[in-house]
Design a protein around this motif. Structure first.
Motif, PDB file in Angstrom:
ATOM      1  N   GLY A   1       0.819  -1.212   0.000  1.00 47.03           N
ATOM      2  CA  GLY A   1       0.000   0.000   0.000  1.00 47.03           C
ATOM      3  C   GLY A   1       0.848   1.256   0.000  1.00 47.03           C
ATOM      4  O   GLY A   1       2.063   1.196   0.193  1.00 47.03           O
ATOM      5  N   ILE A   2       0.185   2.395  -0.193  1.00 45.67           N
ATOM      6  CA  ILE A   2       0.931   3.658  -0.211  1.00 45.67           C
ATOM      7  C   ILE A   2       1.468   3.956   1.182  1.00 45.67           C
ATOM      8  O   ILE A   2       2.602   4.383   1.346  1.00 45.67           O
ATOM      9  N   ASN A   3       0.634   3.720   2.210  1.00 47.66           N
ATOM     10  CA  ASN A   3       1.089   3.926   3.582  1.00 47.66           C
ATOM     11  C   ASN A   3       1.778   2.652   4.076  1.00 47.66           C
ATOM     12  O   ASN A   3       1.131   1.622   4.245  1.00 47.66           O
ATOM     13  N   PRO A   4       3.094   2.715   4.317  1.00 46.98           N
ATOM     14  CA  PRO A   4       3.810   1.483   4.676  1.00 46.98           C
ATOM     15  C   PRO A   4       3.416   0.920   6.028  1.00 46.98           C
ATOM     16  O   PRO A   4       3.814  -0.188   6.358  1.00 46.98           O
ATOM     17  N   THR A   5       2.656   1.676   6.825  1.00 45.00           N
ATOM     18  CA  THR A   5       2.268   1.143   8.127  1.00 45.00           C
ATOM     19  C   THR A   5       0.894   0.471   8.079  1.00 45.00           C
ATOM     20  O   THR A   5       0.482  -0.157   9.043  1.00 45.00           O
TER      21      THR A   5
ATOM     22  N   LYS B   1       9.867   4.822  10.002  1.00 49.86           N
ATOM     23  CA  LYS B   1       9.032   3.679   9.632  1.00 49.86           C
ATOM     24  C   LYS B   1       7.946   4.092   8.655  1.00 49.86           C
ATOM     25  O   LYS B   1       7.586   3.348   7.753  1.00 49.86           O
ATOM     26  N   ARG B   2       7.396   5.277   8.879  1.00 48.57           N
ATOM     27  CA  ARG B   2       6.210   5.673   8.134  1.00 48.57           C
ATOM     28  C   ARG B   2       6.560   6.267   6.771  1.00 48.57           C
ATOM     29  O   ARG B   2       5.878   5.982   5.787  1.00 48.57           O
TER      30      ARG B   2
ATOM     31  N   PRO C   1       5.205   1.744  -3.978  1.00 52.64           N
ATOM     32  CA  PRO C   1       4.363   0.628  -3.552  1.00 52.64           C
ATOM     33  C   PRO C   1       3.635  -0.016  -4.732  1.00 52.64           C
ATOM     34  O   PRO C   1       3.404   0.635  -5.757  1.00 52.64           O
TER      35      PRO C   1
ATOM     36  N   GLU D   1       0.633  -0.787  -5.068  1.00 52.02           N
ATOM     37  CA  GLU D   1      -0.640  -0.115  -5.359  1.00 52.02           C
ATOM     38  C   GLU D   1      -0.473   0.894  -6.509  1.00 52.02           C
ATOM     39  O   GLU D   1      -1.221   0.866  -7.486  1.00 52.02           O
ATOM     40  N   CYS D   2       0.526   1.766  -6.385  1.00 52.23           N
ATOM     41  CA  CYS D   2       0.757   2.800  -7.402  1.00 52.23           C
ATOM     42  C   CYS D   2       1.232   2.175  -8.707  1.00 52.23           C
ATOM     43  O   CYS D   2       0.792   2.580  -9.792  1.00 52.23           O
TER      44      CYS D   2
END
Lengths: 515, 515
Positions: free
Chosen positions: A111-115, B437-438, B447, B449-450
């Motif tokens: 996903g775009i947000n790695p968390t 991390k984020r 990612p 997704e993209c």
């Protein structure tokens, strides 16, 4: 299916089952007890059956009571299980058609947000640690931090018992503290026992609780498999051992205030060079008393034997369901490595330690080989993942040795000699750096070369469809399995399954369960 | 094609072309000179044509000489190019049919030995730095180590000029060193210039060589693109600036021996708390003299203007091929960040620095915005990759500020107040950890997704086959292009191509070349 349509095979969603798990554990415990009671009841060839049951005198009541409770629990479990559909956790085991496909999903950020969307390699089915699937990234991160802080606090606070123990080796201090004991302490036997053996014994008692404590901390840290927990605990125990056995003993030898110097890097080699040789005799005694004893007790398995004997005598647990032990890596690996550290740091200061260590390692090789081959059952495949720990620790030992040697040459006023050690340290660090680049990627994931080769072999394998079927059911939460023991009278007629056949039965029925 | 058969599209092998590159550069330089001469010759509206050529008096000879040399070089280039087929380097640009396919090849380790087969994201074609393709993993690693050591050595040795400069702010020391100068130094104007402005000027002269030096070191480090080199040089210049401007000025203020204390972490806050406030006036002058001047010279581009003027006057280089400048990130980013560091560390010690900084940042915003929009041509897409550098630096500034404040509270005998700073530091570090991390994974790769979304958009794009054609030719070594300027008489008839149309022509002919 959206992002990996060509390689996706199946998935099984994880459900929040902590409540259910408690119930199932209860049921299993009761069922085991019941089975034992029934076995004793039905098989007349048992020796102590009558006598034992006669002692309690209310055999039927006990059986009935157990069966009733088990029936209630089983009903509860079924009710809970029926509500499970809504308790889905945002986590799942996803299986892929090929190893390559799985590696892609593992190594690429989804996903775009790695968390939000974390991919991890699935552990072996029986190795899964369930509690941390229901937890968000942030909570996992916070628990990791808390575990980290707690581990450091324990490691540092443990200095207090160590310091007390070390006080024993300095009888004169003890005498001045407790003047009443003076006459006893003056006895040669007493003083020898107290200074030579007692400190190590007390240390060992304290230390025996540490691995369990570290396992507990590691299990709070958000790992999803027992093997990861054990690996993390192994590292924790390792640094704990270095700090609390090596450094604490070396530096608190006669003066705990020296710890202060540790905060001044410049003074570090000098302080070590003064303190390390002074403790050579302690560590030699340590190798004999602690190392050799451990190896011997490893062979004779005295504690499990004693435990089993006590259990058999008092509890009547006849050991029908005796489980083969698994090797506690988090205890054994740090212990063996620590003796390696002693060897590396003391071989120039007190070479007399080497024969003792040599005997330890030779005995260890023979005995651990035997234990691994014939005694322990491997609980999980380690895949050599303890290698990085061992490597890092060895490099650390070497660098520590260099620092001590630099300090000693400095004390002996040989600045050129201590200067000549520096290139050795630099070469060691460069070697470490190279190994990190060359060998550590192996532990991150398999290379494409191997994956593709194995995948192609699999394509020609006629058993693959069977394997895929198994894969579908492999990662079901054991708490969600249909409960096999109803505890009602009719269950008396069902054959008593051994734990193995029970597991396979579970697997075959699990698909109905998840519908 | 073996491991990624479904996504592989094409590849172009890299060839060992360093010798050829020198020849081609020579030819290009000569060709440019020749074109200029011809332009002056053919266009009668040029002003200084007759006068300039009259000065030298042998116009035809010069043209002939140039053409002959160019012809020789062109022949050499053609001969070299024909031998290129055997000079293949074990490196290639591989293109894939989809972004997803490229990401798979990028993120998964290909071969069993991770040092044999390294995958890196290809830079933009004009951003490629060719020398490091022919180099093995070990040589790249060694050069990286060497560059690292050299960079540290330069950073530390630079203290010597800085210390000398700082000596100027303490006139009394200078007077005692050079008694002859006493009468001059006693003049108010001289002493003000020497103590207030001269140190900064000398520092700036020394500092102006540093970015170029760091770029050189970074280019030795094994990067395959100019953008990576610039990013790495930016980090190097950043730490250089912190060490040599902030720490060196703060600590060598009156006593360089204080650097000794840096090795004792316990003393660190106290030493900083004593030294940092003492240098407040220096840094305030620094912001005005160095910051404001820089902003202004950025706007007026004085140095390029001066350079261009001198060139035009002496060399007759009429600036027909004037190239738009690109922004030197490795100079500008550390400079702006350093003023941020000054603001963060001094705002409680000397709040008077804030208005100066505010003016600097306001002016900077307006001027850099103008420069980026209307002056500089972006040489490569930074993709926000300087963000991690900026983030890490800001966290460092905050922690440094906390340490100074702890030291100051300690000096003022307020242990509770300095204790209360600790949670702030811990919170800052936790925030940093969370950001790592984020947000940092974004810089490792896109990612899935993209990638999948973009790939699906591309599938419906009718221009894709055209794009694939371009892709085939995009990554050809410019040195291997067929040489366009023969320098022989017939070339006089060919139209003079601008550099743009020349490039596109190169691309269209490159395929024949590589056969």
């Amino acid at each position: 299916m959206e992002y990996h349509p060509s390689t996706y095979h199946s998935h099984s969603v994880v459900r929040r089952s902590s409540k259910l798990q408690i119930l199932v554990t209860d049921a299993e415990r009761l069922y085991k007890r019941l089975t034992q009671l029934k076995n004793k009841d039905n098989s007349p060839q048992r020796h102590r059956r009558d006598g034992f049951l006669g002692l309690f005198g209310h055999k039927v009541d006990l059986l009935d009571h157990y069966e009733k409770t088990l029936g209630d629990i089983a009903d509860n479990v079924r009710i809970e299980q029926s509500f499970m559909a809504g308790k889905e956790v945002p986590a799942a085991f996803v299986s892929f058609k090929s190893r390559f496909g799985a590696a892609i999903a593992l190594h690429l950020q989804e996903g775009i947000n790695p968390t939000h969307w974390i991919t991890e390699r699935a552990p072996e089915p029986h190795d899964v640690y369930w509690p941390f699937f229901s937890v968000t990234f942030i909570r996992r991160w916070v628990s990791k931090m808390v575990a980290y802080v707690a581990c450091n606090a324990i490691t540092i606070l443990f200095l207090i018992p160590v310091a007390l123990v070390q006080g024993l080796t300095h009888l004169d201090q003890l005498e001045s503290m407790f003047p009443a004991l003076r006459s006893i302490l003056r006895l040669a036997v007493v003083s020898q026992v107290i200074t030579g053996y007692l400190p190590i014994l007390i240390l060992q008692v304290f230390l025996s609780f540490v691995p369990a404590l570290m396992i507990m901390l590691s299990s709070l840290q958000g790992y999803i498999s027992w093997s990861q927990i054990q690996k993390s605990a192994c590292t924790k125990v390792l640094w704990f051992t270095i700090w609390n056995i090596f450094f604490a003993n070396v530096l608190s030898g006669s003066a705990l205030y020296r710890l202060n110097y540790l905060l001044e890097p410049k003074e570090f080699p000098r302080v070590l060079a003064e303190a390390v040789p002074a403790q050579a005799s302690f560590f030699m005694a340590y190798v004999v008393a602690f190392g050799w004893t451990n190896i011997a007790s490893e062979l004779f398995q005295l504690i499990p034997l004693f435990y089993n004997y006590v259990n058999r005598f008092f509890g009547g647990d006849c050991g029908d369901d005796f489980e083969a032990p698994t090797i506690p890596y988090h205890k054994e690996v740090p212990r063996i490595l620590f003796f390696g550290l002693l060897g590396v740091t003391y071989f120039i200061l007190a070479p007399l330690i080497l024969p003792f260590l040599l005997i330890y390692f030779c005995l260890g090789y023979i005995i651990y080989r035997n234990q691994l081959l014939y005694v322990y059952v491997p609980k999980f495949e380690t895949r050599g993942e303890f290698w990085p720990t061992v490597h890092n620790y060895t490099i650390f030992s070497l660098i520590l040795m260099h620092i001590i040697v630099i300090g000693i040459f400095g004390m002996k006023k040989l600045p050129i000699a201590s200067g000549l050690i520096l290139p050795l340290s630099i070469a060691t660090l460069l070697f470490n750096e190279y190994c990190q680049k060359r060998f550590f990627p192996i532990f991150q994931g398999y290379p494409v070369e191997c994956l593709i080769k194995k995948d192609r072999e699999d394509q020609n394998n006629p058993n693959m469809s069977e394997f895929y079927d198994k894969l579908n059911k492999a990662y079901n939460d054991p708490a969600l399995m249909p409960i096999k023991y109803s505890g009602r009278p009719r269950s008396r007629r069902t054959p008593l399954l051994s734990s193995e056949s029970q597991n396979s039965a579970r697997e075959s029925q699990s698909q109905d369960m998840l519908v």
